[in-house]
Design a protein around this motif. Structure first.
Motif, PDB file in Angstrom:
ATOM      1  N   ARG A 124     -56.252  -1.458 -63.118  1.00 20.25           N
ATOM      2  CA  ARG A 124     -55.387  -0.415 -62.543  1.00 20.25           C
ATOM      3  C   ARG A 124     -54.192  -1.040 -61.834  1.00 20.25           C
ATOM      4  O   ARG A 124     -53.062  -0.575 -61.958  1.00 20.25           O
ATOM      5  CB  ARG A 124     -56.184   0.453 -61.572  1.00 20.25           C
ATOM      6  CG  ARG A 124     -57.199   1.278 -62.308  1.00 20.25           C
ATOM      7  CD  ARG A 124     -57.783   2.376 -61.442  1.00 20.25           C
ATOM      8  NE  ARG A 124     -58.931   2.901 -62.142  1.00 20.25           N
ATOM      9  CZ  ARG A 124     -60.186   2.679 -61.783  1.00 20.25           C
ATOM     10  NH1 ARG A 124     -60.447   2.028 -60.670  1.00 20.25           N
ATOM     11  NH2 ARG A 124     -61.182   3.138 -62.497  1.00 20.25           N
ATOM     12  N   VAL A 125     -54.467  -2.118 -61.079  1.00 23.23           N
ATOM     13  CA  VAL A 125     -53.378  -2.799 -60.377  1.00 23.23           C
ATOM     14  C   VAL A 125     -52.343  -3.298 -61.377  1.00 23.23           C
ATOM     15  O   VAL A 125     -51.141  -3.124 -61.187  1.00 23.23           O
ATOM     16  CB  VAL A 125     -53.925  -3.971 -59.527  1.00 23.23           C
ATOM     17  CG1 VAL A 125     -52.804  -4.896 -59.093  1.00 23.23           C
ATOM     18  CG2 VAL A 125     -54.664  -3.451 -58.308  1.00 23.23           C
ATOM     19  N   SER A 126     -52.809  -3.865 -62.489  1.00 16.90           N
ATOM     20  CA  SER A 126     -51.849  -4.391 -63.463  1.00 16.90           C
ATOM     21  C   SER A 126     -50.981  -3.263 -64.025  1.00 16.90           C
ATOM     22  O   SER A 126     -49.801  -3.452 -64.263  1.00 16.90           O
ATOM     23  CB  SER A 126     -52.574  -5.140 -64.583  1.00 16.90           C
ATOM     24  OG  SER A 126     -53.159  -4.220 -65.479  1.00 16.90           O
ATOM     25  N   ARG A 127     -51.578  -2.082 -64.170  1.00 22.67           N
ATOM     26  CA  ARG A 127     -50.788  -0.939 -64.677  1.00 22.67           C
ATOM     27  C   ARG A 127     -49.700  -0.554 -63.682  1.00 22.67           C
ATOM     28  O   ARG A 127     -48.558  -0.305 -64.053  1.00 22.67           O
ATOM     29  CB  ARG A 127     -51.696   0.275 -64.936  1.00 22.67           C
ATOM     30  CG  ARG A 127     -52.804   0.076 -65.939  1.00 22.67           C
ATOM     31  CD  ARG A 127     -52.325  -0.123 -67.351  1.00 22.67           C
ATOM     32  NE  ARG A 127     -51.380   0.875 -67.794  1.00 22.67           N
ATOM     33  CZ  ARG A 127     -51.710   2.092 -68.236  1.00 22.67           C
ATOM     34  NH1 ARG A 127     -52.961   2.447 -68.315  1.00 22.67           N
ATOM     35  NH2 ARG A 127     -50.775   2.932 -68.633  1.00 22.67           N
ATOM     36  N   THR A 128     -50.056  -0.536 -62.376  1.00 22.56           N
ATOM     37  CA  THR A 128     -49.042  -0.139 -61.389  1.00 22.56           C
ATOM     38  C   THR A 128     -47.966  -1.224 -61.258  1.00 22.56           C
ATOM     39  O   THR A 128     -46.893  -0.956 -60.742  1.00 22.56           O
ATOM     40  CB  THR A 128     -49.652   0.118 -59.999  1.00 22.56           C
ATOM     41  OG1 THR A 128     -50.216  -1.103 -59.509  1.00 22.56           O
ATOM     42  CG2 THR A 128     -50.708   1.184 -60.025  1.00 22.56           C
ATOM     43  N   GLY A 130     -46.631  -2.579 -63.817  1.00 24.52           N
ATOM     44  CA  GLY A 130     -45.752  -2.493 -64.985  1.00 24.52           C
ATOM     45  C   GLY A 130     -46.379  -2.868 -66.315  1.00 24.52           C
ATOM     46  O   GLY A 130     -45.680  -2.939 -67.322  1.00 24.52           O
ATOM     47  N   ALA A 131     -47.702  -3.135 -66.334  1.00 23.84           N
ATOM     48  CA  ALA A 131     -48.319  -3.507 -67.600  1.00 23.84           C
ATOM     49  C   ALA A 131     -48.770  -2.263 -68.367  1.00 23.84           C
ATOM     50  O   ALA A 131     -49.390  -1.373 -67.795  1.00 23.84           O
ATOM     51  CB  ALA A 131     -49.511  -4.422 -67.355  1.00 23.84           C
ATOM     52  N   THR A 132     -48.456  -2.226 -69.665  1.00 21.91           N
ATOM     53  CA  THR A 132     -48.967  -1.145 -70.502  1.00 21.91           C
ATOM     54  C   THR A 132     -50.459  -1.420 -70.741  1.00 21.91           C
ATOM     55  O   THR A 132     -50.953  -2.491 -70.401  1.00 21.91           O
ATOM     56  CB  THR A 132     -48.262  -1.122 -71.864  1.00 21.91           C
ATOM     57  OG1 THR A 132     -48.488  -2.399 -72.481  1.00 21.91           O
ATOM     58  CG2 THR A 132     -46.769  -0.900 -71.716  1.00 21.91           C
ATOM     59  N   ARG A 133     -51.146  -0.463 -71.344  1.00 20.89           N
ATOM     60  CA  ARG A 133     -52.569  -0.646 -71.655  1.00 20.89           C
ATOM     61  C   ARG A 133     -52.810  -1.923 -72.443  1.00 20.89           C
ATOM     62  O   ARG A 133     -53.710  -2.703 -72.147  1.00 20.89           O
ATOM     63  CB  ARG A 133     -53.063   0.522 -72.506  1.00 20.89           C
ATOM     64  CG  ARG A 133     -53.701   1.614 -71.741  1.00 20.89           C
ATOM     65  CD  ARG A 133     -54.056   2.725 -72.726  1.00 20.89           C
ATOM     66  NE  ARG A 133     -53.847   4.017 -72.101  1.00 20.89           N
ATOM     67  CZ  ARG A 133     -54.731   4.578 -71.296  1.00 20.89           C
ATOM     68  NH1 ARG A 133     -55.870   3.993 -71.036  1.00 20.89           N
ATOM     69  NH2 ARG A 133     -54.491   5.752 -70.753  1.00 20.89           N
ATOM     70  N   ASP A 135     -50.828  -4.524 -72.814  1.00 17.34           N
ATOM     71  CA  ASP A 135     -50.461  -5.690 -72.010  1.00 17.34           C
ATOM     72  C   ASP A 135     -51.591  -6.015 -71.023  1.00 17.34           C
ATOM     73  O   ASP A 135     -51.974  -7.186 -70.858  1.00 17.34           O
ATOM     74  CB  ASP A 135     -49.152  -5.370 -71.266  1.00 17.34           C
ATOM     75  CG  ASP A 135     -48.617  -6.555 -70.469  1.00 17.34           C
ATOM     76  OD1 ASP A 135     -49.258  -7.619 -70.492  1.00 17.34           O
ATOM     77  OD2 ASP A 135     -47.568  -6.397 -69.824  1.00 17.34           O
ATOM     78  N   ALA A 136     -52.139  -4.986 -70.385  1.00 18.74           N
ATOM     79  CA  ALA A 136     -53.230  -5.203 -69.424  1.00 18.74           C
ATOM     80  C   ALA A 136     -54.430  -5.832 -70.134  1.00 18.74           C
ATOM     81  O   ALA A 136     -55.092  -6.718 -69.593  1.00 18.74           O
ATOM     82  CB  ALA A 136     -53.630  -3.887 -68.767  1.00 18.74           C
ATOM     83  N   SER A 139     -53.344  -9.518 -70.781  1.00 19.73           N
ATOM     84  CA  SER A 139     -53.035 -10.375 -69.630  1.00 19.73           C
ATOM     85  C   SER A 139     -54.134 -10.377 -68.574  1.00 19.73           C
ATOM     86  O   SER A 139     -54.171 -11.260 -67.734  1.00 19.73           O
ATOM     87  CB  SER A 139     -51.710  -9.934 -68.994  1.00 19.73           C
ATOM     88  OG  SER A 139     -51.817  -8.629 -68.488  1.00 19.73           O
ATOM     89  N   VAL A 140     -55.014  -9.397 -68.598  1.00 18.88           N
ATOM     90  CA  VAL A 140     -56.069  -9.353 -67.576  1.00 18.88           C
ATOM     91  C   VAL A 140     -57.464  -9.411 -68.222  1.00 18.88           C
ATOM     92  O   VAL A 140     -58.259 -10.299 -67.929  1.00 18.88           O
ATOM     93  CB  VAL A 140     -55.954  -8.078 -66.699  1.00 18.88           C
ATOM     94  CG1 VAL A 140     -57.091  -8.016 -65.689  1.00 18.88           C
ATOM     95  CG2 VAL A 140     -54.618  -8.047 -65.974  1.00 18.88           C
TER      96      VAL A 140
END
Lengths: 227, 351
Positions: A124-128, A130-133, A135-136, A139-140
Motif C-alpha cells: 500500500r505504501v508503495s502505491r501511495t 507512485g507505484a502502479t500495481r 510496479d509494486a 519492486s516490492v
C-alpha cells in the motif's frame, strides 16, 4: 571409478538441461499464479488453486498420458503444433513439458508461502508513493519473495531431475535423445549385468541433488543476510 | 489547498459518514482510537474505496461515485506516514528515500534530495540497512521518503504514537521544520490534544465515524480540560533569552519569564502544567518563585472539583488550575486582577 558409457553422460547432461529449462520456463507462470492466489480477490481463486496443485495429486503417469492426449499428433493441440512446425512428442522438449507440469505445484507453493509473509502495508505504501500495481509487484513483492522463488526453483529443479512417469510416456526413452538420468538408471537396473552402471548413475544423481540443496541453502543464507 | 471530502463507507458494523472541508494546509484530525480516522486516511490515499461520496483536492476530483471517478493511489500523489514506518526491508535508506522520487513521472513538485536529507539529518544513515535504524530514525526516513515523492499532501497517521515522550519531542521539531521548509500541506491524525496543538492549525474532531466539530487546537485543549484528558498544559514558544544568575530570561508579551534552562537562541517550546501556577489576590511582597506576573482573570472553566482560570497577561494567555473551593474563597471572578507566581523550575523544555 564407475565405468560410464557416452550415453550415460548424455543422460546426465540431458537431465540437467531439462531441469533447468523446465524451471526457467515455469518461473513467469509460477510467479503469476502465486501472485494471483495471494493478492487477488478473484472468485476463481479456489479453482485456480486446485488446478495448480492437481499434478501433485495425480500419478505422474496420468499426467504424462494427458500430455500425450494434448500434444500428440492426434491430440488437442496437435494441429496447432503441426501448423507451427513444432514437434514435441518423443523429443527432449516433451520431457521439459512433463517436468514443467509435474514440478509446477512445488514452485508455486514455495513462492506463495513467501509472498504470504509480506506485510501488505508495504505494498500500500508503495502505491501511495507512485507505484502502479505492476510496479509494486516487481519492486516490492518480487524482491521480498526472493527466498521463496529460490526455494521453489530448487525444489522444482530437483523434482525435474527425478521425473520418470510422465517423461517416459511423452518423451520416450531414446538413449542420447530423450533418455534422462532416471530413465537410464531404469534401463540399467532392468537389464541383466547393469547393476554397477545403475549404481554409478545413482551416485551421480545423489551428488547432483546434494549440490542443488547446498546451493539453495547457500543462496538463501546470503539473501537472508541482505534482507 | 482546498480539501473537500464527503464520504460514506461501511466496514462491517462500522459506518463512516464524514464531511470535511478546509482551505488550511495544516489540518488535524482528532479523535479516540477506532473512530474512523485511519479509514479517512485510506479513503483519501485511494486505498479504501468509499461506498458513496466525493473527494476533491486542490481543484481535482479524486473520487466521485456518481461521475464514476476513482483516481488510483499512484496518481493521487497523497503520501502516507503512519505509526509504523513501513520502510522497504530490501532497500537501504537511500533507496527507500528515492523510491517515490523515482516514480514521480514528472507530476507534482520535485523536492530536491539534499535539503530533505539535511533537514531530517539523514546524511550519516544513507548507506544503512533499515533494520539497523532506531525507531526515531525510521520515522524520519519514512517522512523523507514521503516528502521526496513530491506529494500534494502528506497524511500523517498517528506518526508519533509508537514513540515514547522524549523521542516524540525530538521528532516534532523535524516535522515542523520539514513542513515549514517544504510547504507541503498535511493532514495530521492523532488522539493526542498535545500533538494537535504542536502541529496543526485547524482541528476536526471525529467521533463514531463522523466529524463533529471544527476548532482551533487551543480551543480544543481548553474545551477538553475537564473531560478526562488530564490537566491542562500551557505551551509557551519562546526565543532569544538573556542569561541571568544561571537562568534563561525570556521576553513573554510585556513581561519576562525566568526559566531554569540552558537553552540557546533558537525558538524553544516549554510546557507549564496549569497546576503549577500559584494564584494570589494581592502582591505577596516576597515570594520564592522567580516569576510573579500581574494578570487579569478572563474566564473560569468548571472542571468538577477543580476550576480552570484563564488569565491574560498583556497579549498572552495562561491557564491555571486550582481547587474549586480555592477559587470560591479567593473570590476569583472574570475581570479581577490577580498575581500568578511560577517557579523557574516549573517550566519543562519540550524541544
Amino acid at each position: 571409478m564407475f565405468p560410464f558409457a557416452p550415453a550415460d553422460l548424455d543422460a546426465v547432461l540431458l537431465s540437467l538441461k531439462v531441469g533447468a529449462a523446465a524451471t526457467l520456463l515455469s518461473l513467469p507462470a509460477g510467479l503469476a499464479a502465486a501472485g494471483t492466489l495471494v493478492f487477488s480477490r478473484f472468485r476463481g481463486n479456489t479453482v485456480l488453486d486446485v488446478f495448480v496443485n492437481l499434478p501433485l495429486a495425480l500419478p505422474p503417469v496420468v499426467v504424462g498420458y494427458l500430455l500425450l492426449l494434448l500434444m500428440g499428433d492426434r491430440g488437442l493441440l496437435g494441429p496447432v503444433l503441426r501448423a507451427a512446425g513444432i514437434r514435441l512428442v518423443f523429443t527432449w522438449k516433451a520431457a521439459v513439458a512433463a517436468s514443467m507440469v509435474v514440478g509446477f505445484p512445488l514452485l508455486v507453493r514455495a513462492i506463495r508461502i513467501s509472498m504470504e509473509t509480506i506485510d501488505r502495508e508495504l505494498i500500500r505504501v508503495s502505491r501511495t508513493l507512485g507505484a502502479t500495481r505492476v510496479d509494486a509487484f516487481f519492486s516490492v513483492v518480487l524482491p521480498l519473495s526472493f527466498r521463496g522463488i529460490l526455494a521453489g526453483s530448487s525444489l522444482m529443479f530437483a523434482r525435474s531431475l527425478g521425473e520418470f512417469g510422465a517423461t517416459v510416456l511423452v518423451a520416450g526413452n531414446i538413449p542420447g535423445v530423450t533418455q534422462t538420468l532416471p530413465l537410464a538408471i531404469y534401463d540399467y537396473a532392468s537389464a541383466p549385468g547393469g547393476e554397477s552402471a545403475a549404481a554409478g548413475l545413482c551416485a551421480v544423481s545423489v551428488v547432483i541433488s546434494v549440490a542443488v540443496l547446498f546451493l539453495h541453502e547457500g543462496l538463501a543464507r546470503r539473501s537472508a543476510g541482505e534482507v | 489547498m482546498r480539501l473537500e471530502l464527503r464520504v460514506r463507507k461501511s466496514l462491517g458494523a462500522f459506518r463512516l459518514d464524514a464531511v470535511l472541508e478546509t482551505d488550511d494546509d495544516r489540518v488535524g484530525l482528532f479523535g479516540p482510537s477506532a473512530c474512523g480516522k485511519s479509514t479517512i486516511v485510506g479513503v483519501l490515499a485511494g486505498l479504501i474505496p468509499p461506498d458513496e461520496g466525493r473527494i476533491a483536492f486542490g481543484g481535482e476530483t479524486l473520487f466521485d461515485r456518481h461521475a464514476g471517478i476513482d483516481v488510483p493511489p499512484e496518481r493521487r500523489r497523497i503520501a502516507v506516514v503512519s505509526q509504523r514506518p513501513h520502510l522497504f526491508p530490501h532497500l537501504d535508506v537511500k533507496r527507500n528515500l528515492l523510491y517515490g522520487k523515482h516514480r514521480r513521472r514528472g507530476e507534482g513538485r520535485s523536492i530536491p534530495f539534499d535539503p530533505v536529507v539535511e533537514v531530517l539529518e539523514l546524511g550519516s544513515l544513507l548507506d544503512r540497512r533499515v533494520h539497523r535504524l532506531s525507531g526515531g530514525e525510521r520515522q524520519r526516513v519514512a517522512l523523507g521518503r514521503a516528502l521526496l515523492s513530491g506529494p500534494r499532501m502528506i497524511l500523517l497517521d498517528e506518526p508519533l504514537s509508537g514513540l515514547d515522550d522524549p523521542l516524540k519531542y525530538r521528532i516534532i521539531p523535524y516535522l515542523r521544520n520539514t513542513f515549514e521548509t517544504f510547504e507541503v500541506p498535511f493532514l495530521f491524525i492523532s488522539h493526542s490534544v498535545m500533538e494537535m496543538r504542536l502541529l496543526s492549525r485547524r482541528v476536526f474532531t471525529m467521533e463514531n465515524g463522523r466529524i463533529v466539530e471544527e476548532t482551533e487546537p487551543e480551543d480544543l485543549a481548553v474545551r477538553r480540560m475537564g473531560t478526562g484528558g488530564g490537566p491542562y498544559t500551557n505551551l509557551l514558544r519562546l526565543s532569544c533569552p538573556r542569561r541571568r544568575d544561571g537562568l534563561a530570561i525570556y521576553r513573554w508579551g510585556d513581561a519576562e519569564l525566568a526559566i531554569a534552562s540552558d537553552a540557546g537562541p533558537r525558538e524553544k517550546v516549554f510546557e507549564l502544567p496549569s497546576g503549577s501556577i500559584i494564584l494570589m489576590r494581592g502582591h505577596p511582597g516576597a515570594v520564592s518563585a522567580r516569576n510573579l506576573l500581574p494578570c487579569r482573570v478572563e474566564r473560569l472553566h468548571d472542571l468538577g472539583s477543580r476550576a480552570g482560570i484563564e488569565l491574560s497577561c498583556g497579549k498572552e494567555r495562561l491557564i491555571a488550575e486550582v481547587m474549586r473551593e480555592t477559587a470560591r474563597e479567593l473570590e476569583i471572578l472574570p475581570g479581577i486582577s490577580i498575581y500568578a507566581a511560577i517557579k523557574a523550575s516549573a517550566f519543562r523544555e519540550m524541544f
